[in-house]
Motif scaffolding. Structure first.
Motif, mmCIF file in Angstrom:
data_model
loop_
_atom_site.group_PDB
_atom_site.id
_atom_site.type_symbol
_atom_site.label_atom_id
_atom_site.label_comp_id
_atom_site.label_asym_id
_atom_site.label_seq_id
_atom_site.Cartn_x
_atom_site.Cartn_y
_atom_site.Cartn_z
ATOM 1 N N ARG A 288 0.842 -1.191 0.000
ATOM 2 C CA ARG A 288 0.000 0.000 0.000
ATOM 3 C C ARG A 288 0.885 1.251 0.000
ATOM 4 O O ARG A 288 1.827 1.353 0.776
ATOM 5 N N GLU A 289 0.550 2.186 -0.873
ATOM 6 C CA GLU A 289 1.337 3.413 -0.957
ATOM 7 C C GLU A 289 1.121 4.276 0.283
ATOM 8 O O GLU A 289 -0.004 4.545 0.699
ATOM 9 N N LYS A 290 2.245 4.755 0.869
ATOM 10 C CA LYS A 290 2.215 5.672 2.000
ATOM 11 C C LYS A 290 3.238 6.773 1.739
ATOM 12 O O LYS A 290 4.417 6.484 1.508
ATOM 13 N N ASN A 291 2.781 8.015 1.754
ATOM 14 C CA ASN A 291 3.631 9.150 1.410
ATOM 15 C C ASN A 291 3.689 10.169 2.533
ATOM 16 O O ASN A 291 2.690 10.439 3.199
ATOM 17 N N ASN A 292 4.868 10.756 2.706
ATOM 18 C CA ASN A 292 5.041 11.942 3.533
ATOM 19 C C ASN A 292 5.397 13.104 2.609
ATOM 20 O O ASN A 292 6.312 12.988 1.790
ATOM 21 N N ARG A 293 4.663 14.202 2.742
ATOM 22 C CA ARG A 293 4.874 15.350 1.852
ATOM 23 C C ARG A 293 5.299 16.558 2.684
ATOM 24 O O ARG A 293 4.674 16.900 3.685
ATOM 25 N N HIS A 294 6.375 17.218 2.252
ATOM 26 C CA HIS A 294 6.893 18.397 2.939
ATOM 27 C C HIS A 294 7.048 19.510 1.902
ATOM 28 O O HIS A 294 7.474 19.263 0.769
ATOM 29 N N SER A 295 6.755 20.736 2.276
ATOM 30 C CA SER A 295 7.021 21.852 1.374
ATOM 31 C C SER A 295 7.253 23.129 2.167
ATOM 32 O O SER A 295 6.728 23.305 3.271
ATOM 33 N N LEU A 296 8.083 24.005 1.602
ATOM 34 C CA LEU A 296 8.369 25.316 2.153
ATOM 35 C C LEU A 296 8.241 26.340 1.030
ATOM 36 O O LEU A 296 8.617 26.057 -0.118
ATOM 37 N N PHE A 297 7.724 27.500 1.375
ATOM 38 C CA PHE A 297 7.544 28.556 0.394
ATOM 39 C C PHE A 297 7.851 29.897 1.043
ATOM 40 O O PHE A 297 7.516 30.126 2.213
ATOM 41 N N ALA A 298 8.516 30.791 0.314
ATOM 42 C CA ALA A 298 8.801 32.126 0.831
ATOM 43 C C ALA A 298 8.587 33.157 -0.265
ATOM 44 O O ALA A 298 8.895 32.912 -1.439
ATOM 45 N N LEU A 299 8.065 34.308 0.128
ATOM 46 C CA LEU A 299 7.815 35.406 -0.809
ATOM 47 C C LEU A 299 8.233 36.719 -0.178
ATOM 48 O O LEU A 299 7.916 36.993 0.986
ATOM 49 N N TYR A 300 8.958 37.517 -0.952
ATOM 50 C CA TYR A 300 9.218 38.901 -0.574
ATOM 51 C C TYR A 300 8.559 39.790 -1.617
ATOM 52 O O TYR A 300 8.734 39.581 -2.831
ATOM 53 N N LYS A 301 7.801 40.770 -1.149
ATOM 54 C CA LYS A 301 7.078 41.665 -2.046
ATOM 55 C C LYS A 301 7.387 43.109 -1.675
ATOM 56 O O LYS A 301 7.281 43.499 -0.503
ATOM 57 N N TYR A 302 7.776 43.903 -2.671
ATOM 58 C CA TYR A 302 8.047 45.328 -2.475
ATOM 59 C C TYR A 302 7.006 46.120 -3.248
ATOM 60 O O TYR A 302 6.934 46.041 -4.480
ATOM 61 N N GLN A 303 6.190 46.889 -2.515
ATOM 62 C CA GLN A 303 5.090 47.613 -3.123
ATOM 63 C C GLN A 303 5.505 49.037 -3.497
ATOM 64 O O GLN A 303 6.345 49.654 -2.851
ATOM 65 N N LYS A 304 4.924 49.529 -4.573
ATOM 66 C CA LYS A 304 5.176 50.876 -5.097
ATOM 67 C C LYS A 304 6.657 51.132 -5.361
ATOM 68 O O LYS A 304 7.234 52.114 -4.871
ATOM 69 N N PRO A 305 7.343 50.278 -6.122
ATOM 70 C CA PRO A 305 8.746 50.544 -6.446
ATOM 71 C C PRO A 305 8.865 51.829 -7.259
ATOM 72 O O PRO A 305 8.022 52.109 -8.123
ATOM 73 N N PHE A 306 9.894 52.619 -6.988
ATOM 74 C CA PHE A 306 10.109 53.898 -7.679
ATOM 75 C C PHE A 306 8.890 54.810 -7.562
ATOM 76 O O PHE A 306 8.653 55.665 -8.417
ATOM 77 N N ASN A 307 8.080 54.567 -6.492
ATOM 78 C CA ASN A 307 6.843 55.321 -6.265
ATOM 79 C C ASN A 307 5.817 55.132 -7.378
ATOM 80 O O ASN A 307 4.965 55.998 -7.596
ATOM 81 N N TRP A 308 5.876 53.989 -8.049
ATOM 82 C CA TRP A 308 4.868 53.659 -9.065
ATOM 83 C C TRP A 308 3.624 53.145 -8.345
ATOM 84 O O TRP A 308 3.652 52.087 -7.709
ATOM 85 N N GLU A 309 2.548 53.876 -8.463
ATOM 86 C CA GLU A 309 1.302 53.470 -7.837
ATOM 87 C C GLU A 309 0.800 52.151 -8.424
ATOM 88 O O GLU A 309 0.858 51.936 -9.635
ATOM 89 N N ASN A 310 0.300 51.276 -7.543
ATOM 90 C CA ASN A 310 -0.364 50.016 -7.929
ATOM 91 C C ASN A 310 0.591 48.943 -8.448
ATOM 92 O O ASN A 310 0.141 47.871 -8.841
ATOM 93 N N TRP A 311 1.898 49.194 -8.450
ATOM 94 C CA TRP A 311 2.867 48.205 -8.902
ATOM 95 C C TRP A 311 3.542 47.530 -7.710
ATOM 96 O O TRP A 311 3.672 48.109 -6.636
ATOM 97 N N SER A 312 3.987 46.291 -7.925
ATOM 98 C CA SER A 312 4.752 45.563 -6.922
ATOM 99 C C SER A 312 5.820 44.733 -7.614
ATOM 100 O O SER A 312 5.611 44.240 -8.732
ATOM 101 N N LEU A 313 6.961 44.569 -6.950
ATOM 102 C CA LEU A 313 8.018 43.670 -7.397
ATOM 103 C C LEU A 313 8.088 42.493 -6.431
ATOM 104 O O LEU A 313 7.812 42.632 -5.238
ATOM 105 N N LEU A 314 8.486 41.316 -6.951
ATOM 106 C CA LEU A 314 8.394 40.085 -6.176
ATOM 107 C C LEU A 314 9.650 39.236 -6.290
ATOM 108 O O LEU A 314 10.308 39.228 -7.332
ATOM 109 N N ALA A 315 9.946 38.501 -5.249
ATOM 110 C CA ALA A 315 10.970 37.452 -5.282
ATOM 111 C C ALA A 315 10.408 36.249 -4.526
ATOM 112 O O ALA A 315 9.843 36.402 -3.443
ATOM 113 N N ILE A 316 10.555 35.049 -5.099
ATOM 114 C CA ILE A 316 9.861 33.870 -4.595
ATOM 115 C C ILE A 316 10.813 32.676 -4.554
ATOM 116 O O ILE A 316 11.664 32.514 -5.435
ATOM 117 N N GLY A 317 10.661 31.838 -3.548
ATOM 118 C CA GLY A 317 11.409 30.588 -3.488
ATOM 119 C C GLY A 317 10.524 29.453 -2.998
ATOM 120 O O GLY A 317 9.606 29.664 -2.194
#
Length: 345
Positions: A288-317
């Motif tokens: 019988r199949e038995k699985n263990n699942r692990h995951s990690l996620f990270a996000l950095y978000k910078y809002q209004k770069p260069f004072n641009w309204e409604n924009w965001s820059l992102l970095a993800i792992g």
């Protein structure tokens, strides 16, 4: 409901795409008690991300993974670059209490779950919100193998499609508790699992049938620690009812999301652990199949770069791994991505 977290085909590639989407559409409106919108009428989120992923799974439909020499390994390691465009369109009524939407639901992508949905959210006077959504029958990201157990020769692809829906009650009576029920029906166009293995009987092959109906119940609670830091622990239960009992399963999982925001900076991370057990023995591997699942996620978000309204820059792992008692079902994946998002209101 993100099928990739419970079904095998290209599981980690799909999960990575879902987590990239998390970063693209996650906004500062983390608390359910906040208004659905600041003004009535139309609104939209448009985003694009460039990512790199590395994954290993027998169910990756890639030319490098088309041939496997035996059934005692987890396939070839696949590296790829991906460009992911995303969009959401919504309309809010004058009361600011009801919003119709088409596209990716913010509350789901914030959990790493993604699908195109047509739905409606209503906010009650006690600040609880009810969301009802349907996602139509669309091809899941990537196909799957007609018979994944073919060895020594090329495996053939087939299409996998799914449709389903969900209902979620969030911030129940102002308690910061969320409860969601979701379902999905997944069908494989040409299901030939086990046809290449002469030692299997017809009854054995029926046990391997992968058409499946998923049901998931999840409970989360937002826990504010400070004005800038929030935790959101959750419990998930997923039931898979497949035509083949070897692919029917129960999975129990725990999830913890952390959100930190300071001025224009947003940092969030999610850790998940799940345990899956199939209903009956797999006739190929005699267990019988038995699985263990692990995951990690990270996000950095910078809002209004260069004072641009409604924009965001992102970095993800992202990193994820499934450890199975059957080597064929082991899988792993990791990815990074950068992107930009624009919110129109």
């Amino acid at each position: 409901m993100q099928l990739s977290q419970s079904t095998r085909p290209t599981r980690h590639l799909r999960l990575f795409c879902g987590l990239v989407t998390t970063g693209l559409l996650l906004t500062h409106n983390t608390l359910s008690a906040r208004p659905l919108a600041t003004q009535p009428g139309w609104g939209a989120d448009i985003a694009i991300a460039a990512g790199y992923s590395k994954s290993q799974s027998q169910f990756n439909v890639d030319s490098e993974n088309r041939v496997t020499d035996d059934l005692n390994n987890s396939g070839q390691e696949i590296e790829q670059a991906t460009v992911i465009p995303l969009a959401r369109l919504d309309y809010t009524l004058d009361s600011l209490k009801t919003q119709f939407f088409l596209g990716n639901s913010r509350e789901n992508v914030a959990k790493g779950e993604v699908q195109i949905e047509l739905g409606v959210t209503h906010q009650f006077e006690d600040h609880s919100q009810l969301t009802v959504a349907y996602f139509p029958e669309l091809p899941i990201i990537g196909d799957t193998w007609k018979d994944p157990y073919v060895t020594g020769q090329q495996r053939e692809e087939t299409e996998e499609v799914a449709q389903g829906g969900r209902i979620e009650l969030s911030n129940i009576a102002g308690s910061l508790f969320d409860v969601q029920y979701a379902f999905a029906d997944s069908d494989i166009e040409d299901e030939l699992s086990g046809n290449s293995l002469s030692f299997l009987t017809d009854a054995d092959r029926q046990l391997l049938h992968r058409d499946v109906f998923f049901q998931r119940l999840s409970v989360d609670r937002l826990v504010p620690i400070t004005s800038n830091l929030m935790l959101k622990p959750g419990l998930l239960y997923t039931r898979a009812e497949a035509k083949g009992d070897a692919n029917s399963s129960d999975e129990y999982a725990v999830r913890l999301q952390v959100v930190y925001q300071q001025a224009r900076h947003l940092l969030t991370g999610t850790a998940l652990y799940g345990r899956l057990e199939a209903d009956v023995d797999n006739p190929i591997f005699d267990k019988r199949e038995k699985n263990n699942r692990h995951s990690l996620f990270a996000l950095y978000k910078y809002q209004k770069p260069f004072n641009w309204e409604n924009w965001s820059l992102l970095a993800i792992g992202f990193w994820g791994e499934t450890d199975s008692n059957i080597s064929f079902y082991n899988s792993s994946g990791l990815g990074i991505g950068i992107g930009a998002a624009y919110q129109w209101r």
